[in-house]
Design a protein around this motif. Structure first.
Motif, PDB file in Angstrom:
ATOM      1  N   PRO A   1       0.819  -1.216   0.000  1.00 45.62           N
ATOM      2  CA  PRO A   1       0.000   0.000   0.000  1.00 45.62           C
ATOM      3  C   PRO A   1       0.849   1.261   0.000  1.00 45.62           C
ATOM      4  O   PRO A   1       2.016   1.259   0.388  1.00 45.62           O
ATOM      5  CB  PRO A   1      -0.777  -0.120   1.307  1.00 45.62           C
ATOM      6  N   GLU A   2       0.226   2.340  -0.419  1.00 48.15           N
ATOM      7  CA  GLU A   2       0.836   3.665  -0.291  1.00 48.15           C
ATOM      8  C   GLU A   2       0.418   4.326   1.010  1.00 48.15           C
ATOM      9  O   GLU A   2       1.138   5.185   1.541  1.00 48.15           O
ATOM     10  CB  GLU A   2       0.431   4.529  -1.477  1.00 48.15           C
ATOM     11  N   THR A   3      -0.754   3.941   1.509  1.00 45.70           N
ATOM     12  CA  THR A   3      -1.281   4.477   2.766  1.00 45.70           C
ATOM     13  C   THR A   3      -1.951   3.359   3.544  1.00 45.70           C
ATOM     14  O   THR A   3      -2.572   2.466   2.959  1.00 45.70           O
ATOM     15  CB  THR A   3      -2.315   5.598   2.506  1.00 45.70           C
ATOM     16  N   VAL A   4      -1.817   3.404   4.856  1.00 45.32           N
ATOM     17  CA  VAL A   4      -2.504   2.476   5.747  1.00 45.32           C
ATOM     18  C   VAL A   4      -3.558   3.251   6.528  1.00 45.32           C
ATOM     19  O   VAL A   4      -3.291   4.353   7.026  1.00 45.32           O
ATOM     20  CB  VAL A   4      -1.518   1.807   6.718  1.00 45.32           C
ATOM     21  N   ILE A   5      -4.757   2.685   6.621  1.00 48.23           N
ATOM     22  CA  ILE A   5      -5.807   3.234   7.477  1.00 48.23           C
ATOM     23  C   ILE A   5      -6.039   2.264   8.621  1.00 48.23           C
ATOM     24  O   ILE A   5      -6.370   1.101   8.411  1.00 48.23           O
ATOM     25  CB  ILE A   5      -7.114   3.490   6.705  1.00 48.23           C
TER      26      ILE A   5
ATOM     27  N   ARG B   1       6.204   0.495   7.788  1.00 48.64           N
ATOM     28  CA  ARG B   1       7.504   1.101   7.525  1.00 48.64           C
ATOM     29  C   ARG B   1       8.427   0.137   6.786  1.00 48.64           C
ATOM     30  O   ARG B   1       9.176   0.526   5.893  1.00 48.64           O
ATOM     31  CB  ARG B   1       8.132   1.566   8.839  1.00 48.64           C
ATOM     32  N   SER B   2       8.358  -1.137   7.162  1.00 49.69           N
ATOM     33  CA  SER B   2       9.174  -2.141   6.478  1.00 49.69           C
ATOM     34  C   SER B   2       8.809  -2.245   5.000  1.00 49.69           C
ATOM     35  O   SER B   2       9.672  -2.522   4.160  1.00 49.69           O
ATOM     36  CB  SER B   2       8.990  -3.494   7.158  1.00 49.69           C
ATOM     37  N   ALA B   3       7.533  -1.998   4.683  1.00 48.43           N
ATOM     38  CA  ALA B   3       7.065  -2.075   3.296  1.00 48.43           C
ATOM     39  C   ALA B   3       7.223  -0.752   2.555  1.00 48.43           C
ATOM     40  O   ALA B   3       6.794  -0.639   1.399  1.00 48.43           O
ATOM     41  CB  ALA B   3       5.610  -2.517   3.270  1.00 48.43           C
ATOM     42  N   GLY B   4       7.798   0.258   3.209  1.00 45.53           N
ATOM     43  CA  GLY B   4       8.022   1.539   2.554  1.00 45.53           C
ATOM     44  C   GLY B   4       6.840   2.476   2.568  1.00 45.53           C
ATOM     45  O   GLY B   4       6.830   3.489   1.858  1.00 45.53           O
ATOM     46  N   VAL B   5       5.830   2.178   3.399  1.00 47.63           N
ATOM     47  CA  VAL B   5       4.663   3.053   3.503  1.00 47.63           C
ATOM     48  C   VAL B   5       5.038   4.290   4.320  1.00 47.63           C
ATOM     49  O   VAL B   5       5.731   4.183   5.339  1.00 47.63           O
ATOM     50  CB  VAL B   5       3.477   2.323   4.168  1.00 47.63           C
ATOM     51  N   GLU B   6       4.572   5.440   3.897  1.00 48.35           N
ATOM     52  CA  GLU B   6       4.933   6.686   4.568  1.00 48.35           C
ATOM     53  C   GLU B   6       3.781   7.316   5.341  1.00 48.35           C
ATOM     54  O   GLU B   6       4.013   8.210   6.149  1.00 48.35           O
ATOM     55  CB  GLU B   6       5.455   7.695   3.537  1.00 48.35           C
TER      56      GLU B   6
ATOM     57  N   SER C   1       4.051  10.558   7.887  1.00 50.94           N
ATOM     58  CA  SER C   1       2.824  11.344   7.962  1.00 50.94           C
ATOM     59  C   SER C   1       1.786  10.559   8.734  1.00 50.94           C
ATOM     60  O   SER C   1       1.535   9.387   8.437  1.00 50.94           O
ATOM     61  CB  SER C   1       2.295  11.662   6.553  1.00 50.94           C
ATOM     62  N   SER C   2       1.196  11.183   9.750  1.00 53.63           N
ATOM     63  CA  SER C   2       0.247  10.501  10.632  1.00 53.63           C
ATOM     64  C   SER C   2      -0.927  11.426  10.929  1.00 53.63           C
ATOM     65  O   SER C   2      -0.732  12.567  11.361  1.00 53.63           O
ATOM     66  CB  SER C   2       0.933  10.105  11.936  1.00 53.63           C
ATOM     67  N   VAL C   3      -2.143  10.933  10.696  1.00 59.00           N
ATOM     68  CA  VAL C   3      -3.347  11.718  10.968  1.00 59.00           C
ATOM     69  C   VAL C   3      -4.262  10.914  11.886  1.00 59.00           C
ATOM     70  O   VAL C   3      -5.063  10.096  11.424  1.00 59.00           O
ATOM     71  CB  VAL C   3      -4.104  12.086   9.676  1.00 59.00           C
ATOM     72  N   PRO C   4      -4.165  11.111  13.209  1.00 54.61           N
ATOM     73  CA  PRO C   4      -5.116  10.475  14.121  1.00 54.61           C
ATOM     74  C   PRO C   4      -6.470  11.200  14.032  1.00 54.61           C
ATOM     75  O   PRO C   4      -6.539  12.417  14.214  1.00 54.61           O
ATOM     76  CB  PRO C   4      -4.487  10.665  15.505  1.00 54.61           C
ATOM     77  N   LEU C   5      -7.502  10.439  13.739  1.00 51.73           N
ATOM     78  CA  LEU C   5      -8.855  10.995  13.687  1.00 51.73           C
ATOM     79  C   LEU C   5      -9.510  10.753  15.037  1.00 51.73           C
ATOM     80  O   LEU C   5      -9.817   9.613  15.394  1.00 51.73           O
ATOM     81  CB  LEU C   5      -9.655  10.337  12.563  1.00 51.73           C
ATOM     82  N   ARG C   6      -9.714  11.826  15.784  1.00 51.24           N
ATOM     83  CA  ARG C   6     -10.290  11.714  17.115  1.00 51.24           C
ATOM     84  C   ARG C   6     -11.811  11.778  16.998  1.00 51.24           C
ATOM     85  O   ARG C   6     -12.428  12.835  17.093  1.00 51.24           O
ATOM     86  CB  ARG C   6      -9.721  12.813  18.025  1.00 51.24           C
ATOM     87  N   TYR C   7     -12.379  10.598  16.810  1.00 48.66           N
ATOM     88  CA  TYR C   7     -13.814  10.489  16.581  1.00 48.66           C
ATOM     89  C   TYR C   7     -14.612  10.769  17.842  1.00 48.66           C
ATOM     90  O   TYR C   7     -14.188  10.458  18.957  1.00 48.66           O
ATOM     91  CB  TYR C   7     -14.155   9.078  16.114  1.00 48.66           C
ATOM     92  N   GLY C   8     -15.810  11.321  17.633  1.00 50.46           N
ATOM     93  CA  GLY C   8     -16.788  11.391  18.707  1.00 50.46           C
ATOM     94  C   GLY C   8     -17.381  10.016  18.972  1.00 50.46           C
ATOM     95  O   GLY C   8     -16.992   9.014  18.365  1.00 50.46           O
TER      96      GLY C   8
ATOM     97  N   PRO D   1      -2.847  17.249   6.238  1.00 46.56           N
ATOM     98  CA  PRO D   1      -1.537  17.366   6.888  1.00 46.56           C
ATOM     99  C   PRO D   1      -1.457  16.507   8.147  1.00 46.56           C
ATOM    100  O   PRO D   1      -2.478  16.111   8.719  1.00 46.56           O
ATOM    101  CB  PRO D   1      -1.449  18.858   7.239  1.00 46.56           C
ATOM    102  N   THR D   2      -0.241  16.250   8.576  1.00 50.54           N
ATOM    103  CA  THR D   2      -0.006  15.463   9.784  1.00 50.54           C
ATOM    104  C   THR D   2      -0.599  16.154  11.013  1.00 50.54           C
ATOM    105  O   THR D   2      -0.579  17.380  11.132  1.00 50.54           O
ATOM    106  CB  THR D   2       1.507  15.270   9.981  1.00 50.54           C
ATOM    107  N   GLY D   3      -1.116  15.339  11.930  1.00 50.65           N
ATOM    108  CA  GLY D   3      -1.611  15.841  13.202  1.00 50.65           C
ATOM    109  C   GLY D   3      -3.023  15.387  13.486  1.00 50.65           C
ATOM    110  O   GLY D   3      -3.769  15.024  12.567  1.00 50.65           O
ATOM    111  N   PRO D   4      -3.425  15.396  14.766  1.00 51.13           N
ATOM    112  CA  PRO D   4      -4.760  14.931  15.141  1.00 51.13           C
ATOM    113  C   PRO D   4      -5.855  15.887  14.680  1.00 51.13           C
ATOM    114  O   PRO D   4      -5.642  17.102  14.605  1.00 51.13           O
ATOM    115  CB  PRO D   4      -4.695  14.858  16.670  1.00 51.13           C
ATOM    116  N   VAL D   5      -7.028  15.313  14.407  1.00 53.70           N
ATOM    117  CA  VAL D   5      -8.185  16.098  13.974  1.00 53.70           C
ATOM    118  C   VAL D   5      -9.430  15.519  14.647  1.00 53.70           C
ATOM    119  O   VAL D   5      -9.690  14.309  14.555  1.00 53.70           O
ATOM    120  CB  VAL D   5      -8.377  16.060  12.443  1.00 53.70           C
ATOM    121  N   ASN D   6     -10.208  16.368  15.302  1.00 56.19           N
ATOM    122  CA  ASN D   6     -11.476  15.931  15.875  1.00 56.19           C
ATOM    123  C   ASN D   6     -12.499  15.705  14.764  1.00 56.19           C
ATOM    124  O   ASN D   6     -12.686  16.570  13.891  1.00 56.19           O
ATOM    125  CB  ASN D   6     -12.037  16.993  16.829  1.00 56.19           C
ATOM    126  N   ILE D   7     -13.159  14.558  14.804  1.00 58.65           N
ATOM    127  CA  ILE D   7     -14.225  14.247  13.859  1.00 58.65           C
ATOM    128  C   ILE D   7     -15.493  14.047  14.672  1.00 58.65           C
ATOM    129  O   ILE D   7     -15.780  12.958  15.182  1.00 58.65           O
ATOM    130  CB  ILE D   7     -13.883  12.999  13.020  1.00 58.65           C
TER     131      ILE D   7
END
Length: 290
Positions: free
Chosen positions: A67-71, A101-106, A157-164, A221-227
């Protein structure tokens, strides 16, 4: 984009996979059961059966998917098992990040929560610190969130989605779910008492809006976001509405307030273009029974 979804058959994952496919992404879903993997394939995505706690098996699965991105949508909440979910947040995230990271995902987009913030009077934005050092059992949950977000941040790059609080199909708040059982008087459903104090404030989000945010976050962008939706609310407001929607009696109001139960602001997510279809739990609860 090639996207790997860990937790593809959870409440969010089962909605997320079709949204990603509709957006033109190539999707591989991970499930720890054969039935779950088959469900992902029926949705039109590729699937692999692997337990994220199996470090070597997961590494092989991620490498094969390339993958290019992991969710990251890993939880174990179907049985209201907080300890199992904390384990996934710590060890499962460790394994997933190492495999990626081992697979080169960023890039990783990860499921977090919006009620782990330090106590306060107003809805929390993303600048408020987590409630580190909280008394147990809350402290264990917050520590699991801290560990998960810190491990995810090892990616470029990391985007934690802080869900309600999630509601809708497959959640505790759906008809037949754990909250409905508590409202119906199930003596084993004790957790509701921690959130029903009449002045405690919570923020909600429908699973469809939560899944939509995960798709949108692929470019954030990287960083947490409230959802969360637009209306943080006291339990004395939302709990009777939920009970009515479920066709069950509302519990007697419990006086007081949990100091950490302050709700959250969705200003950052909205500034990035995310708009919840269900802007308030008031209308969202009602459609669950439709």
């Amino acid at each position: 984009m090639r996207v790997l979804v860990a937790g593809a058959t959870g409440a969010i994952g089962r909605v997320l996979v079709p949204l990603l496919l509709e957006a033109g992404h190539q999707v591989t879903g991970i499930s720890r059961t054969l039935a779950g993997a088959e469900r992902v394939r029926r949705q039109g995505a590729s699937a692999v059966q692997v337990d994220v706690l199996d470090r070597d098996g997961l590494r092989q699965a991620v490498a094969a998917a390339a993958p290019e991105t992991v969710i990251h949508q890993l939880t174990d909440l179907s049985d209201a098992d907080g300890k199992a979910t904390d384990l996934l947040r710590r060890d499962g995230t460790r394994n997933l990040v190492d495999a990626a990271r081992s697979a080169g995902v960023e890039r990783i987009v990860a499921q977090s929560i919006s009620w782990a913030y330090a106590p306060g009077e107003s809805p929390a934005d993303e600048t408020v610190p987590l409630d580190i050092g909280a008394a147990q059992p809350r402290g264990g949950m917050v520590e699991g969130i801290r560990a998960m977000e810190e491990k995810a941040a090892e990616m470029d790059s990391s985007v934690p989605l802080r869900y309600g609080i999630l509601y809708g199909p497959g959640t505790w708040y759906a008809p037949g779910g754990a909250v409905a059982a508590a409202l119906a008087g199930d003596s084993d459903a004790h957790f509701l008492g921690s959130i029903e104090a009449d002045l405690s404030v919570m923020s909600f989000v429908h699973v469809a809006d939560a899944a939509g945010a995960a798709v949108a976050a692929l470019d954030w962008p990287t960083g947490p976001v409230n959802i969360v939706d637009d209306e943080p609310a006291q339990a004395r407001e939302w709990l009777p509405v939920l009970a009515t929607a479920l066709g069950l009696p509302a519990p007697e109001a419990r006086s007081g307030r949990q100091s950490w139960a302050r709700g959250a602001s969705n200003g950052l997510a909205r500034s990035r273009g995310w708009k919840p279809e269900h802007t308030t739990w008031r209308s969202g609860f009602a459609i669950q029974r439709a």
